[in-house]
Scaffold this active site. Structure first.
Site, PDB file in Angstrom:
ATOM      1  N   HIS A  50      -6.008  -0.078   6.834  1.00  0.00           N
ATOM      2  CA  HIS A  50      -6.017   0.955   7.883  1.00  0.00           C
ATOM      3  C   HIS A  50      -6.946   0.559   9.031  1.00  0.00           C
ATOM      4  O   HIS A  50      -7.499   1.421   9.718  1.00  0.00           O
ATOM      5  CB  HIS A  50      -6.460   2.325   7.351  1.00  0.00           C
ATOM      6  CG  HIS A  50      -5.826   2.736   6.064  1.00  0.00           C
ATOM      7  ND1 HIS A  50      -4.486   2.551   5.793  1.00  0.00           N
ATOM      8  CD2 HIS A  50      -6.349   3.345   4.963  1.00  0.00           C
ATOM      9  CE1 HIS A  50      -4.213   3.020   4.587  1.00  0.00           C
ATOM     10  NE2 HIS A  50      -5.322   3.493   4.053  1.00  0.00           N
ATOM     11  N   HIS A 106       1.509   5.080  -2.120  1.00  0.00           N
ATOM     12  CA  HIS A 106       1.054   6.082  -3.082  1.00  0.00           C
ATOM     13  C   HIS A 106       2.252   6.499  -3.934  1.00  0.00           C
ATOM     14  O   HIS A 106       2.859   7.548  -3.714  1.00  0.00           O
ATOM     15  CB  HIS A 106       0.421   7.270  -2.355  1.00  0.00           C
ATOM     16  CG  HIS A 106      -0.819   6.897  -1.608  1.00  0.00           C
ATOM     17  ND1 HIS A 106      -2.082   6.988  -2.157  1.00  0.00           N
ATOM     18  CD2 HIS A 106      -0.992   6.394  -0.355  1.00  0.00           C
ATOM     19  CE1 HIS A 106      -2.983   6.572  -1.282  1.00  0.00           C
ATOM     20  NE2 HIS A 106      -2.337   6.203  -0.178  1.00  0.00           N
ATOM     21  N   LYS A 130      -9.127  -0.228  -5.853  1.00  0.00           N
ATOM     22  CA  LYS A 130      -9.151   0.482  -4.563  1.00  0.00           C
ATOM     23  C   LYS A 130     -10.452   1.283  -4.469  1.00  0.00           C
ATOM     24  O   LYS A 130     -10.863   1.936  -5.435  1.00  0.00           O
ATOM     25  CB  LYS A 130      -7.940   1.424  -4.512  1.00  0.00           C
ATOM     26  CG  LYS A 130      -8.010   2.576  -3.513  1.00  0.00           C
ATOM     27  CD  LYS A 130      -7.533   2.167  -2.148  1.00  0.00           C
ATOM     28  CE  LYS A 130      -7.470   3.377  -1.218  1.00  0.00           C
ATOM     29  NZ  LYS A 130      -6.289   4.225  -1.441  1.00  0.00           N
ATOM     30  N   HIS A 184       0.852  -1.202   0.000  1.00  0.00           N
ATOM     31  CA  HIS A 184       0.000   0.000   0.000  1.00  0.00           C
ATOM     32  C   HIS A 184       0.883   1.245   0.000  1.00  0.00           C
ATOM     33  O   HIS A 184       1.217   1.786   1.057  1.00  0.00           O
ATOM     34  CB  HIS A 184      -0.905  -0.002   1.238  1.00  0.00           C
ATOM     35  CG  HIS A 184      -2.039   0.962   1.168  1.00  0.00           C
ATOM     36  ND1 HIS A 184      -3.361   0.571   1.109  1.00  0.00           N
ATOM     37  CD2 HIS A 184      -2.073   2.313   1.149  1.00  0.00           C
ATOM     38  CE1 HIS A 184      -4.143   1.633   1.063  1.00  0.00           C
ATOM     39  NE2 HIS A 184      -3.374   2.714   1.079  1.00  0.00           N
ATOM     40  N   ASP A 227       1.477   2.628   3.881  1.00  0.00           N
ATOM     41  CA  ASP A 227       0.703   3.765   3.376  1.00  0.00           C
ATOM     42  C   ASP A 227       1.662   4.886   2.963  1.00  0.00           C
ATOM     43  O   ASP A 227       1.344   6.068   3.055  1.00  0.00           O
ATOM     44  CB  ASP A 227      -0.293   4.272   4.412  1.00  0.00           C
ATOM     45  CG  ASP A 227      -1.369   5.183   3.814  1.00  0.00           C
ATOM     46  OD1 ASP A 227      -1.573   5.131   2.581  1.00  0.00           O
ATOM     47  OD2 ASP A 227      -1.999   5.945   4.572  1.00  0.00           O
ATOM     48  N   GLY A 229      -2.245  12.876  -0.850  1.00  0.00           N
ATOM     49  CA  GLY A 229      -2.511  14.226  -0.356  1.00  0.00           C
ATOM     50  C   GLY A 229      -3.369  15.063  -1.273  1.00  0.00           C
ATOM     51  O   GLY A 229      -4.151  14.560  -2.077  1.00  0.00           O
ATOM     52  N   HIS A 254     -10.036   1.222   1.587  1.00  0.00           N
ATOM     53  CA  HIS A 254      -9.580   2.209   2.562  1.00  0.00           C
ATOM     54  C   HIS A 254     -10.690   2.389   3.594  1.00  0.00           C
ATOM     55  O   HIS A 254     -11.815   2.760   3.247  1.00  0.00           O
ATOM     56  CB  HIS A 254      -9.297   3.553   1.869  1.00  0.00           C
ATOM     57  CG  HIS A 254      -9.290   4.722   2.804  1.00  0.00           C
ATOM     58  ND1 HIS A 254      -8.126   5.272   3.312  1.00  0.00           N
ATOM     59  CD2 HIS A 254     -10.311   5.448   3.332  1.00  0.00           C
ATOM     60  CE1 HIS A 254      -8.435   6.273   4.108  1.00  0.00           C
ATOM     61  NE2 HIS A 254      -9.758   6.412   4.143  1.00  0.00           N
TER      62      HIS A 254
END
Length: 380
Positions: free
Chosen positions: A221, A61, A153, A59, A276, A66, A192
């Site tokens: 998460h 990005h 996702k 996981h 993450d 953001g 998520h």
């Protein structure tokens, strides 16, 4: 070609002091003693060190997360060196809140770039929003026809999500499962999980009321909130796979959650851990106004592993599985990844007795040697 001599091998199970020969990107031979037959072979002496599988971060990005605090808060793309320094030889990239200024085309392109630079990369199509943004116009086609795409996702129980209905989640999970079957890929829905009141309710309804296998839907998460964790541990007990996020501390840290899960009789093979990395973390007030925002580091994955072993006293073999074997099986990339075995990919870390990373090998190529980066990203 690389020959590692007399090193303590954890595959992640301990198999003793061995010689390990690497060629053509794979582990060709593991034996008690392998004779050097060519001066073209690089010899690495393993005395006093340990050989463990390269970490799989499922996981990250990779194109940056953001953006929730306006354009200036967009997190930049990750660089190859950050992954190598974190002991990560395989990464799964995905989008988050922002699928407006970022897109699946960019995500797949970044995955291909990192692959060209030397590591293994997979991605999930989609993002927080629904209908899921895709490259081909279809989640099913993205998974079947785009090499890197292994799942989708979405987001639930979060004020930034699209508030999927029961029918939408059930249809999406069904499409993804079929796509995985057709392509020989994992075919999973990575969810998520936010701080919302509904928690896993919708996921449980879909699993309980349809024939979709529980391992198709993967909440992540889940250690962000006590109530969500309780639901999630029950989900894992029923056979689902849950993902814990690093950078959460105290009783909700991955290491403490795993100790709790063990006492509750949760099958530990149903738990994975991810960073993450390069996603944003944020805090909001009761009116939904942002109070604080920052970016996560991929280094947190390896730091969590070290803390499990050095601070909480986990057996090395047990701790490794949450970052290697469990993840490779969950992503349907076992036995190529996540294990030290003949014919597996040569994704390896050499560490000292303090678990400091000394050498990183990805797909048979030396990326770090004795703590020195040998390979950086194209523009680093």
């Amino acid at each position: 070609m690389i020959l590692i001599k007399k090193i303590e091998v954890y595959d992640p199970q301990y198999i003793g002091a061995k010689d390990v020969f690497i060629s053509n990107g794979k582990i060709t031979l593991i034996d008690d003693n392998i004779e050097t037959f060519s001066n073209k072979i690089k010899i690495i002496e393993g005395n006093g060190k340990k050989l463990i599988p390269g970490f799989i971060d499922n996981h990250v990005h990779i194109t940056g997360g953001g953006g929730e605090g306006s354009f200036k808060t967009r997190v930049p793309e990750i660089s190859l060196s950050k992954l190598i320094e974190g002991g990560i030889t395989t990464v799964v990239g995905l989008l988050g809140t922002d699928s407006t200024t970022r897109n699946i085309e960019n995500l797949v392109a970044k995955a291909k770039a990192l692959k060209e630079e030397g590591i293994s990369v997979y991605v999930h199509t989609g993002a927080y929003e629904y209908p899921s943004p895709t490259l081909t116009g279809s989640v099913k086609k993205d998974i079947v026809f785009i090499e890197e795409v292994i799942g989708v996702k979405i987001a639930l129980s979060d004020h930034r999500s699209s508030s999927l209905s029961y029918d939408e989640l059930a249809r999406l999970a069904s499409d993804v499962r079929i796509a995985g079957m057709l392509s020989g890929k994992a075919g999973i829905v990575v969810v998520h999980m936010g701080n919302g009141k509904k928690g896993l309710r919708l996921i449980n309804e879909v699993i309980d009321e349809t024939d979709i296998p529980i391992r198709t839907i993967r909440p992540t998460h889940v250690n962000r909130k006590k109530e969500l964790l309780v639901e999630s541990l029950e989900y894992a007990k029923k056979g689902g796979i849950i993902d814990l996020t690093c950078g959460i501390y105290d009783e909700l840290s991955p290491r403490n959650v795993i100790k709790r899960a063990e006492t509750l009789g949760i099958p530990l093979e149903n738990i994975t851990i991810s960073s993450d990395g390069y996603g944003s973390w944020s805090r909001y007030d009761d009116n939904g106004n942002i109070l604080e925002i920052g970016a996560s580091s991929v280094n947190s994955l390896y730091e969590e592993f070290k803390s499990m072993v050095l601070d909480l006293g986990f057996d090395l073999e047990k701790a490794l599985k949450f970052f290697t074997l469990n993840v490779s099986i969950a992503l349907n990339i076992y036995p190529e990844k996540g294990i030290i075995k003949e014919n597996s990919h040569a994704d390896l870390l050499i560490v000292d007795n303090n678990l400091e990373i000394k050498t990183v090998i990805a797909n048979g190529e030396l990326m770090m040697d004795e703590g020195q980066l040998l390979k950086k990203g194209t523009y680093e």
